[in-house]
Structures are given as C-alpha cells and as structure tokens.
Design a protein around this motif. Structure first.
Motif, short mmCIF file in Angstrom:
data_model
loop_
_atom_site.label_atom_id
_atom_site.label_comp_id
_atom_site.label_asym_id
_atom_site.label_seq_id
_atom_site.Cartn_x
_atom_site.Cartn_y
_atom_site.Cartn_z
N GLY A 52 -57.63 -28.23 22.49
CA GLY A 52 -58.50 -28.13 23.66
C GLY A 52 -58.03 -29.06 24.76
N GLY A 53 -57.82 -30.32 24.39
CA GLY A 53 -57.52 -31.34 25.39
C GLY A 53 -56.21 -31.13 26.12
N ILE A 54 -55.14 -30.82 25.39
CA ILE A 54 -53.83 -30.72 26.04
C ILE A 54 -53.74 -29.50 26.97
CG2 ILE A 54 -51.36 -30.39 25.56
CD1 ILE A 54 -51.79 -32.40 23.20
N PRO A 55 -54.20 -28.31 26.54
CA PRO A 55 -54.22 -27.19 27.49
C PRO A 55 -55.13 -27.44 28.69
CG PRO A 55 -54.39 -26.36 25.26
CD PRO A 55 -54.51 -27.85 25.17
N LEU A 56 -56.21 -28.21 28.50
CA LEU A 56 -57.09 -28.49 29.64
C LEU A 56 -56.39 -29.38 30.67
CD1 LEU A 56 -60.65 -28.97 28.07
CD2 LEU A 56 -59.96 -27.28 29.77
N VAL A 57 -55.50 -30.29 30.21
CA VAL A 57 -54.71 -31.08 31.15
C VAL A 57 -53.82 -30.14 31.98
CG1 VAL A 57 -52.89 -32.81 31.39
CG2 VAL A 57 -54.69 -33.15 29.70
N VAL A 58 -53.17 -29.18 31.29
CA VAL A 58 -52.28 -28.23 31.97
C VAL A 58 -53.08 -27.38 32.96
CG1 VAL A 58 -50.69 -26.30 31.64
CG2 VAL A 58 -50.72 -28.18 29.99
N LEU A 59 -54.25 -26.89 32.51
CA LEU A 59 -55.10 -26.08 33.39
C LEU A 59 -55.54 -26.89 34.60
CD1 LEU A 59 -56.86 -23.48 33.87
CD2 LEU A 59 -58.69 -24.66 32.63
N GLY A 60 -55.97 -28.12 34.37
CA GLY A 60 -56.40 -28.99 35.47
C GLY A 60 -55.28 -29.21 36.46
N GLN A 61 -54.08 -29.45 35.93
CA GLN A 61 -52.91 -29.66 36.78
C GLN A 61 -52.65 -28.46 37.69
OE1 GLN A 61 -49.61 -30.63 34.28
NE2 GLN A 61 -49.12 -32.48 35.41
N ALA A 62 -52.73 -27.26 37.09
CA ALA A 62 -52.49 -26.03 37.86
C ALA A 62 -53.55 -25.87 38.94
CB ALA A 62 -52.48 -24.82 36.92
N LEU A 63 -54.81 -26.09 38.56
CA LEU A 63 -55.90 -25.97 39.55
C LEU A 63 -55.77 -27.04 40.63
CD1 LEU A 63 -58.98 -25.23 37.23
CD2 LEU A 63 -57.74 -23.63 38.71
N GLY A 64 -55.38 -28.25 40.23
CA GLY A 64 -55.20 -29.33 41.20
C GLY A 64 -54.12 -29.00 42.21
N GLN A 65 -53.04 -28.36 41.74
CA GLN A 65 -51.96 -27.98 42.65
C GLN A 65 -52.44 -26.90 43.62
OE1 GLN A 65 -48.88 -27.10 39.84
NE2 GLN A 65 -48.30 -29.27 39.66
N ILE A 66 -53.27 -25.97 43.11
CA ILE A 66 -53.77 -24.89 43.97
C ILE A 66 -54.78 -25.44 45.00
CG2 ILE A 66 -55.14 -22.77 44.00
CD1 ILE A 66 -53.99 -22.20 41.16
N TRP A 67 -55.71 -26.25 44.50
CA TRP A 67 -56.79 -26.70 45.37
C TRP A 67 -56.42 -27.90 46.24
CZ3 TRP A 67 -60.84 -26.52 40.83
CH2 TRP A 67 -61.19 -25.19 40.61
N PHE A 68 -55.70 -28.86 45.66
CA PHE A 68 -55.41 -30.10 46.40
C PHE A 68 -53.92 -30.37 46.52
CE2 PHE A 68 -59.07 -30.76 43.44
CZ PHE A 68 -60.09 -30.58 44.36
N GLY A 69 -53.08 -29.36 46.24
CA GLY A 69 -51.63 -29.55 46.27
C GLY A 69 -51.11 -29.74 47.69
#
Lengths: 172, 125
Positions: free
Chosen positions: B105-122
């Motif tokens: 759960g934790g490691i994929p959530l880091v990856v998901l967060g990273q992708a969303l962070g790049q889209i929203w705040f990249g």
C-alpha cells in the motif's frame, strides 16, 4: 471520553523533538557523504531499539490495569507476579488506578507515540525505496526494505531484552 | 532557524495527528490495533509523494511537509512493535495483512502521490 489535551500536547512536543533529531541526523549524514536512505535506515533501527526498551520501561513500571501488551511478548515470563502489569490488581484503589493510567498515557504519549514515533518514519523510507528504484538502484531498494523490516523487528527485541535485564520491574 | 522551526512544527502536528487517528480507529472501528498506525503510514506516504512530485522545493514543502509532518505522521518504530507482537503471538494472517498493506500500500501510494504532485504542482503546471 475525549482525548485529554495534556496527552495530545505531550505527543506533539515529543513529535517535534523526534522530527528535529531525525532532521539533524539526515543533515549530518549528508555532510559525511552518507546516502540519505542509509541515514533513515539508521534512525529507524535505533528508534526501534529505543522503542523496545522504553516500551518495557514504561509498561512494566506504570501499567496498573493489567492490560499490558508486554503479555504478548517473550518478556512476559519475567514479569510474572508484577502486580497490575499483566493481570489486574484488585488491591489498587480506583482513584489511584485512574491516576496511574493518566500518568502512563502522558509519558507514553511524550516518549513512545511522540518522540520515538516522530523520530522514526515510514514515509521517508517509502520515498527512499521509490527513488532508489526509479534511479535503477534496485539492489539498494530491496536491501532498504529487507534491512528496515528485519533490523527494525530485531531492534524491538534487543530493546525489550535490554529492558528486561537492566530494569527492575519493582514497585514501591 | 526557520527551517528547524518548520521541522518542529510539522513534527508536532504530524505526531498529534497520528495519535488522534489511533484514537479514532479504536473508537470507531473494531479493526485490530495495528490498523491505526497503518492508516497514518498510508496517508503520510501519499502526502510525501505529492510533496516530492511538486516543483516547489521551498522550506514549507521540504522542512515542514516532508521532514516534519509526513515524517512524524508516519512511524516505523510503532509498526515494528506491532509486527513483533504479531510474530510472537503467531498471528500469521494478521502479520501478512499488516506487512502486505504497509508495503504494497505505502510504496505505490508514494508513486501515485508523486505522479499527482507532478500533474498538480509540477514545473509545467
């Protein structure tokens, strides 16, 4: 029953100290040229050993309602007969029991949930694993996972064992 | 100095939040005790991914959010203690769930967060 604000405050104070200690360790490691994931691994393992020791310390000294999770660990054999830790102690008057429970909640909040909980971290560990994998360092990523979990659990056991050996579960 | 203050502030907030999540978990669910730490760890993993994916590397993002808040909201020592108890009482199914949900759960959530962070705040956002 709402959470006593004093316990929340104790957790917050402990958390800020733990985060500062972790931050300081990360900075020192960076200056020494140590990879960041090793710094977090080290902080987590040391924090786990401190958790094992402190958990034994606080629970064996202050637990009075007989519900300690130490009863689920190997150290229970050494706590037999220590009243109030693993079994209820009917001789403790209710007001004193309530006072002891409050004291345990605040001290556990400060030291265990706050300081050691805040010192050790899962999110930085997860980010380190992802960053290592993304930069092609798969062996290090795997090593980080295995060592964090393995040494973390071993740290807890070593801490408990140190507590059992060097702390007397004596009562006044 | 500002940096240290932000780490301490984030750490205080994160640890208090984890404590409250633990209380709520006990109060509102009949799930095993380790799920409180699990929930805090999963939320913190998503959050640190979001922060890492964002283009903003300022002290509020790094010192406050990543080191302080996410660092203290999540914990390893409480997880290791829970795992040790589960191993010792031989609760292998629960041990599997606790380990599996934390890592898978934790490691994929880091990856998901990273992708969303790049889209929203990249940088391109």
């Amino acid at each position: 029953m709402s959470p006593p604000l004093s316990t929340v405050a104790a957790v917050a104070i402990g958390g800020s100290i733990g985060a500062l200690l972790r931050h300081g360790t990360e900075r020192l490691a960076a200056e020494a040229g140590t990879p960041g994931w090793i710094a977090i691994l080290l902080v987590n393992v040391v924090g786990c050993a401190a958790m094992g020791f402190s958990f034994f310390w606080l629970e064996s000294r202050l637990r009075r309602d007989g519900g300690s999770r130490l009863g689920h660990l190997h150290v229970r054999h050494h706590l037999r007969g220590t009243r109030g830790v693993l079994e209820e102690d009917p001789t403790i008057p209710p007001p004193e029991l309530a006072r002891a429970q409050r004291q345990l909640a605040i001290r556990s909040g400060l030291l265990l949930t706050g300081l050691l909980g805040g010192l050790t971290t899962f999110s930085s560990f997860g980010l380190d694993v992802v960053t290592l994998a993304e930069t092609g360092q798969f062996a290090q990523a795997g090593l980080d996972i295995v060592l964090s979990l393995g040494l973390g659990v071993m740290g807890i056991l070593v801490g408990l064992e140190l507590g059992r050996r060097f702390l007397r579960p004596s009562r006044s | 100095m500002l940096e240290l203050g932000l780490v301490a502030f984030g750490g205080a907030l994160g640890a208090a939040l984890r404590y409250v999540i633990g209380l709520l978990q006990v109060r509102l669910s009949d799930w095993p005790g380790w799920t409180g730490v699990l929930i805090a760890n999963l939320i913190g993993s998503l959050l640190i991914g979001l922060a890492a994916g964002s283009a903003d590397g300022g002290p509020w993002t790094h010192a406050f959010l990543m080191v302080g808040l996410c660092g203290a909201l999540t914990t390893f020592s409480a997880l290791a203690l829970d795992l040790t108890v589960l191993i010792w009482i031989g609760a292998w199914r629960q041990l599997g769930w606790c380990l599996g949900l934390s890592l898978a759960g934790g490691i994929p959530l880091v990856v998901l967060g990273q992708a969303l962070g790049q889209i929203w705040f990249g940088a391109a956002a």
